[in-house]
Write a protein that holds these residues in place. Structure first.
Motif, PDB file in Angstrom:
ATOM      1  N   VAL A 262      61.872  68.314  34.778  1.00  0.00           N
ATOM      2  CA  VAL A 262      61.146  68.254  33.514  1.00  0.00           C
ATOM      3  C   VAL A 262      61.797  67.207  32.607  1.00  0.00           C
ATOM      4  O   VAL A 262      63.027  67.155  32.502  1.00  0.00           O
ATOM      5  N   PRO A 263      61.004  66.360  31.928  1.00  0.00           N
ATOM      6  CA  PRO A 263      61.597  65.443  30.943  1.00  0.00           C
ATOM      7  C   PRO A 263      62.314  66.215  29.845  1.00  0.00           C
ATOM      8  O   PRO A 263      61.828  67.239  29.358  1.00  0.00           O
ATOM      9  N   VAL A 264      63.474  65.723  29.454  1.00  0.00           N
ATOM     10  CA  VAL A 264      64.273  66.407  28.437  1.00  0.00           C
ATOM     11  C   VAL A 264      63.493  66.550  27.132  1.00  0.00           C
ATOM     12  O   VAL A 264      63.591  67.575  26.445  1.00  0.00           O
ATOM     13  N   SER A 265      62.675  65.567  26.813  1.00  0.00           N
ATOM     14  CA  SER A 265      61.929  65.592  25.555  1.00  0.00           C
ATOM     15  C   SER A 265      60.870  66.697  25.518  1.00  0.00           C
ATOM     16  O   SER A 265      60.376  67.046  24.445  1.00  0.00           O
ATOM     17  N   ASP A 266      60.511  67.267  26.660  1.00  0.00           N
ATOM     18  CA  ASP A 266      59.498  68.324  26.715  1.00  0.00           C
ATOM     19  C   ASP A 266      60.094  69.725  26.763  1.00  0.00           C
ATOM     20  O   ASP A 266      59.353  70.711  26.730  1.00  0.00           O
ATOM     21  N   ILE A 267      61.413  69.830  26.873  1.00  0.00           N
ATOM     22  CA  ILE A 267      62.028  71.149  27.084  1.00  0.00           C
ATOM     23  C   ILE A 267      61.753  72.101  25.923  1.00  0.00           C
ATOM     24  O   ILE A 267      61.357  73.255  26.131  1.00  0.00           O
ATOM     25  N   ASP A 268      61.952  71.644  24.687  1.00  0.00           N
ATOM     26  CA  ASP A 268      61.748  72.534  23.538  1.00  0.00           C
ATOM     27  C   ASP A 268      60.295  73.007  23.451  1.00  0.00           C
ATOM     28  O   ASP A 268      60.026  74.171  23.123  1.00  0.00           O
ATOM     29  N   ARG A 269      59.360  72.115  23.741  1.00  0.00           N
ATOM     30  CA  ARG A 269      57.944  72.515  23.702  1.00  0.00           C
ATOM     31  C   ARG A 269      57.643  73.565  24.767  1.00  0.00           C
ATOM     32  O   ARG A 269      56.940  74.548  24.513  1.00  0.00           O
ATOM     33  N   LEU A 270      58.181  73.370  25.965  1.00  0.00           N
ATOM     34  CA  LEU A 270      57.911  74.297  27.058  1.00  0.00           C
ATOM     35  C   LEU A 270      58.540  75.662  26.808  1.00  0.00           C
ATOM     36  O   LEU A 270      58.029  76.682  27.282  1.00  0.00           O
ATOM     37  N   LYS A 271      59.647  75.686  26.075  1.00  0.00           N
ATOM     38  CA  LYS A 271      60.291  76.968  25.769  1.00  0.00           C
ATOM     39  C   LYS A 271      59.374  77.888  24.971  1.00  0.00           C
ATOM     40  O   LYS A 271      59.499  79.122  25.041  1.00  0.00           O
ATOM     41  N   LYS A 314      77.321  56.717  25.041  1.00  0.00           N
ATOM     42  CA  LYS A 314      77.113  57.739  24.006  1.00  0.00           C
ATOM     43  C   LYS A 314      75.683  57.704  23.474  1.00  0.00           C
ATOM     44  O   LYS A 314      75.077  58.747  23.222  1.00  0.00           O
ATOM     45  N   GLN A 315      75.138  56.508  23.303  1.00  0.00           N
ATOM     46  CA  GLN A 315      73.754  56.389  22.834  1.00  0.00           C
ATOM     47  C   GLN A 315      72.781  56.956  23.859  1.00  0.00           C
ATOM     48  O   GLN A 315      71.788  57.603  23.505  1.00  0.00           O
ATOM     49  N   LEU A 316      73.057  56.718  25.139  1.00  0.00           N
ATOM     50  CA  LEU A 316      72.195  57.250  26.189  1.00  0.00           C
ATOM     51  C   LEU A 316      72.205  58.775  26.165  1.00  0.00           C
ATOM     52  O   LEU A 316      71.159  59.428  26.253  1.00  0.00           O
ATOM     53  N   LEU A 317      73.409  59.341  26.029  1.00  0.00           N
ATOM     54  CA  LEU A 317      73.533  60.800  25.987  1.00  0.00           C
ATOM     55  C   LEU A 317      72.787  61.372  24.783  1.00  0.00           C
ATOM     56  O   LEU A 317      72.119  62.408  24.889  1.00  0.00           O
ATOM     57  N   HIS A 318      72.882  60.690  23.647  1.00  0.00           N
ATOM     58  CA  HIS A 318      72.268  61.192  22.415  1.00  0.00           C
ATOM     59  C   HIS A 318      70.750  60.984  22.411  1.00  0.00           C
ATOM     60  O   HIS A 318      69.997  61.918  22.107  1.00  0.00           O
ATOM     61  N   GLN A 319      70.295  59.800  22.769  1.00  0.00           N
ATOM     62  CA  GLN A 319      68.884  59.464  22.617  1.00  0.00           C
ATOM     63  C   GLN A 319      68.006  59.962  23.768  1.00  0.00           C
ATOM     64  O   GLN A 319      66.906  60.475  23.540  1.00  0.00           O
ATOM     65  N   LEU A 320      68.463  59.790  24.999  1.00  0.00           N
ATOM     66  CA  LEU A 320      67.631  60.162  26.146  1.00  0.00           C
ATOM     67  C   LEU A 320      67.930  61.561  26.669  1.00  0.00           C
ATOM     68  O   LEU A 320      67.042  62.245  27.175  1.00  0.00           O
ATOM     69  N   CYS A 321      69.191  61.984  26.591  1.00  0.00           N
ATOM     70  CA  CYS A 321      69.567  63.322  27.083  1.00  0.00           C
ATOM     71  C   CYS A 321      69.601  64.362  25.978  1.00  0.00           C
ATOM     72  O   CYS A 321      69.834  65.548  26.253  1.00  0.00           O
ATOM     73  N   LEU A 322      69.385  63.916  24.726  1.00  0.00           N
ATOM     74  CA  LEU A 322      69.405  64.813  23.566  1.00  0.00           C
ATOM     75  C   LEU A 322      70.676  65.660  23.548  1.00  0.00           C
ATOM     76  O   LEU A 322      70.661  66.862  23.255  1.00  0.00           O
ATOM     77  N   ASN A 323      71.787  65.003  23.897  1.00  0.00           N
ATOM     78  CA  ASN A 323      73.129  65.605  23.895  1.00  0.00           C
ATOM     79  C   ASN A 323      73.286  66.758  24.887  1.00  0.00           C
ATOM     80  O   ASN A 323      74.191  67.592  24.746  1.00  0.00           O
ATOM     81  N   ARG A 324      72.433  66.799  25.886  1.00  0.00           N
ATOM     82  CA  ARG A 324      72.561  67.809  26.947  1.00  0.00           C
ATOM     83  C   ARG A 324      73.471  67.243  28.043  1.00  0.00           C
ATOM     84  O   ARG A 324      72.994  66.667  29.010  1.00  0.00           O
ATOM     85  N   GLY A 325      74.785  67.383  27.888  1.00  0.00           N
ATOM     86  CA  GLY A 325      75.711  66.873  28.888  1.00  0.00           C
ATOM     87  C   GLY A 325      76.924  66.231  28.250  1.00  0.00           C
ATOM     88  O   GLY A 325      77.227  66.445  27.068  1.00  0.00           O
ATOM     89  N   VAL A 326      77.614  65.400  29.043  1.00  0.00           N
ATOM     90  CA  VAL A 326      78.811  64.701  28.571  1.00  0.00           C
ATOM     91  C   VAL A 326      78.774  63.269  29.075  1.00  0.00           C
ATOM     92  O   VAL A 326      78.104  62.934  30.055  1.00  0.00           O
ATOM     93  N   VAL A 327      79.540  62.421  28.377  1.00  0.00           N
ATOM     94  CA  VAL A 327      79.663  61.018  28.780  1.00  0.00           C
ATOM     95  C   VAL A 327      80.435  60.940  30.099  1.00  0.00           C
ATOM     96  O   VAL A 327      81.389  61.688  30.323  1.00  0.00           O
ATOM     97  N   TRP A 490      76.811  62.720  32.553  1.00  0.00           N
ATOM     98  CA  TRP A 490      76.598  63.908  33.385  1.00  0.00           C
ATOM     99  C   TRP A 490      75.729  64.853  32.573  1.00  0.00           C
ATOM    100  O   TRP A 490      76.088  65.249  31.467  1.00  0.00           O
ATOM    101  N   THR A 491      74.577  65.215  33.118  1.00  0.00           N
ATOM    102  CA  THR A 491      73.645  66.063  32.384  1.00  0.00           C
ATOM    103  C   THR A 491      73.142  67.154  33.326  1.00  0.00           C
ATOM    104  O   THR A 491      73.768  67.439  34.346  1.00  0.00           O
ATOM    105  N   SER A 492      72.043  67.795  32.986  1.00  0.00           N
ATOM    106  CA  SER A 492      71.490  68.853  33.831  1.00  0.00           C
ATOM    107  C   SER A 492      70.045  68.535  34.180  1.00  0.00           C
ATOM    108  O   SER A 492      69.354  67.838  33.432  1.00  0.00           O
ATOM    109  N   THR A 493      69.611  69.058  35.310  1.00  0.00           N
ATOM    110  CA  THR A 493      68.225  68.920  35.744  1.00  0.00           C
ATOM    111  C   THR A 493      67.511  70.242  35.484  1.00  0.00           C
ATOM    112  O   THR A 493      68.028  71.312  35.814  1.00  0.00           O
ATOM    113  N   VAL A 494      66.319  70.156  34.897  1.00  0.00           N
ATOM    114  CA  VAL A 494      65.565  71.353  34.511  1.00  0.00           C
ATOM    115  C   VAL A 494      64.223  71.364  35.232  1.00  0.00           C
ATOM    116  O   VAL A 494      63.532  70.341  35.304  1.00  0.00           O
TER     117      VAL A 494
END
Length: 519
Positions: A262-271, A314-327, A490-494
């Motif tokens: 699932v795209p990270v940007s859709d997770i909150d909506r799907l919840k 850090k920008q990738l983690l913040h903007q695309l991963c919405l801080n779900r993970g670590v650098v 390093w992030t997570s797959t949903v």
């Protein structure tokens, strides 16, 4: 006559009520005729687990095949097809006691001779593929080569098989638990008239192959004689939908039961959708770049430092991963016991990257060429690969690199990843909690360094944990000193699935446990 008719009516009524009660009390009975439809971004390129190049896309195969040993949910080794084992004092001879009463999908018995024939098949293909085409890389890298570490495998009796190693391997059981070391039936690796073994996907897992249309559709049917959990589903149907938005749309319309990645940007909506549930896989998703260090500018330390300074982790983690993970500050994952968190990093400084490239090429940038950034069209690890590749492209151009994006289908992407073609390759891997040597063996990088290779070999052959830890710390330092640690985040797959599904979970590798799922 009337009395007989009354008895018949009473018996019919009792049978009818019994069936009603049974169906209400036993939902598992209803689930036996159910099919599960899963939308995936891609399918395995091969149904041979030993030849399958992509760990993430090997998920469907985990329900077809079993290993001698396996990982439990905590990353510890547990029995699988081998119910127990013992090791010689010199750590060179391993004897496995195999389970009895286990059958392959074709009805043949699983025994020690089947294990010997399976290893012979891996040895043959390891030799045959050498220098021809990528394949069987896992077995070749860990057990074969010019001086094979695996000396011999013999059947002591029907239920005991013995492995003899040339040198002690600290992670031998972990290697046997890898998806590429899943056991295949003797009939699945039988010799053809040409003298080469053919392959048919015949395992001992809870599901067996029913239909396969490469790149389109894969259908698995329940194997009722499985030694482990008998599936509560009749069939599992994998269909390829590359577009993540399309996967979610079909899920929300009720046309599929589960949407992978699932795209990270859709997770909150799907919840907030009461008809859907989400599940995080048990593995970590690694986003990295594979660098071709044999070509300019990456064959020069200045070019590699410029690349590292041009990657906005850090920008990738913040903007695309919405801080779900670590650098990603290490080639090893944060779940590895040898992970070092305080390594010195090259910070994101695009101005520094431009200065280094100017010194490398000269003020007029004469000789600079356009670099290719290759990325997969679909991935089981990251939903929107095009958005990710575009993000990296924008920032690399800002750092002074001339970059052209090149999307690739799964087969073409694998050829790039293993054939040392291209300049930069976006690597998307699913990495569980592993022994560090096994984790590093899964890194498909064409960067070779003699010192790193020696340290890795020393770690693999050293039984002492403290000594191995020192080797892995040195390896991580060497990667950073050479500016080739291009782990981004390093992030997570949903995954998302229908609320009516029960028992949805993933195993240690992040693969769905299909035999646990029911309605």
């Amino acid at each position: 006559m009337i009395a007989k008719f009354k008895i018949f009516c009473w018996v019919s009524l009792v049978v009818f009520l019994g069936l009603v009660v049974w169906n209400v009390a036993c939902p598992a009975f209803q689930a036996e005729s159910k099919n599960l439809v899963i939308a995936v971004p891609s399918l395995p390129l091969s149904l041979d687990p030993a030849a399958e190049p992509d760990l993430a896309s090997a998920g469907p195969l985990s329900s077809v095949f079993d290993n001698l040993t396996a990982f439990d949910s905590n990353g510890k080794i547990e029995p699988a097809l081998a119910e127990s084992w013992k090791n010689s004092p010199d750590h060179l001879v391993w004897t496995f006691k195999l389970r009895s009463g286990v059958y392959f999908h074709d009805g043949t018995v699983f025994n020690a001779q089947a294990v010997v024939l399976w290893i012979d098949y891996l040895r043959y293909n390891s030799r045959y593929q050498a220098g021809r085409a990528p394949g069987y890389n896992f077995f070749t890298a860990n057990f074969a080569g010019k001086q094979p570490l695996l000396v011999k495998v013999v059947a002591l009796n029907e239920h005991e098989v013995q492995f003899t190693l040339r040198r002690p391997l600290a992670n031998f059981l972990e290697l046997l638990s890898a998806p590429a070391m899943a056991v295949t039936a003797p009939s699945g690796v039988a010799m053809t008239d040409s003298g080469r073994p053919s392959f048919r996907p015949i395992g001992t897992g809870p599901f067996q192959l029913n239909e396969w249309r490469p790149g389109q559709r894969l259908v698995l049917s329940a194997f009722p004689s499985c030694w482990r959990d008998v599936p509560r589903l009749n069939q599992v149907i994998f269909v390829v939908l590359e577009d993540p938005a399309l996967r979610l749309r079909e899920l929300e319309r009720g046309n599929i039961d589960l949407a992978m990645t699932v795209p990270v940007s859709d997770i909150d909506r799907l919840k907030h959708n009461p008809g859907l549930k989400l599940i995080n896989t048990s593995s970590l998703a690694k986003i990295a770049l594979v660098v071709n260090c044999s070509v300019r500018p990456f064959n020069d330390i200045r070019g590699r430092i410029a690349l590292a300074a041009g990657l906005p982790k850090k920008q990738l983690l913040h903007q695309l991963c919405l801080n779900r993970g670590v650098v990603g500050n290490s080639v090893l994952s944060p779940r590895s016991w040898a992970y070092v968190n305080n390594l010195k990093q090259i910070e994101y400084e695009p101005q520094r990257a431009r200065r280094l490239l100017g010194r490398l090429y000269g003020s007029d940038h004469r000789g600079e060429r356009e670099l290719s950034l290759i990325y997969p069209r679909g991935s089981s690890v990251w939903a929107d690969t095009e958005k990710l590749a575009t993000f990296l492209n924008i920032h690399l151009k800002d750092a002074g690199f001339k970059v052209k994006l090149k999307p690739a289908d799964p087969a073409e992407y694998y050829r790039f990843l293993t054939g040392r073609h291209g300049d930069l390759i976006l690597q998307l891997e699913s990495v569980p909690k592993l022994d560090p040597a096994l984790e590093l063996s899964l890194i498909r990088s064409n960067y070779h360094n003699g010192r790193i290779s020696c340290l890795l070999e020393a770690a693999r052959f050293n039984i002492d944990v403290a000594s191995r830890q020192a080797c892995y710390s040195d390896i991580q330092d060497k990667f950073n000193d050479s500016a080739v640690n291009c782990s981004l985040v390093w992030t997570s797959t949903v995954h998302a699935y229908r609320h009516s599904l029960q028992g949805v979970r993933t195993n240690h590798w992040g693969f769905l446990c299909l035999e646990k799922i029911y309605y």
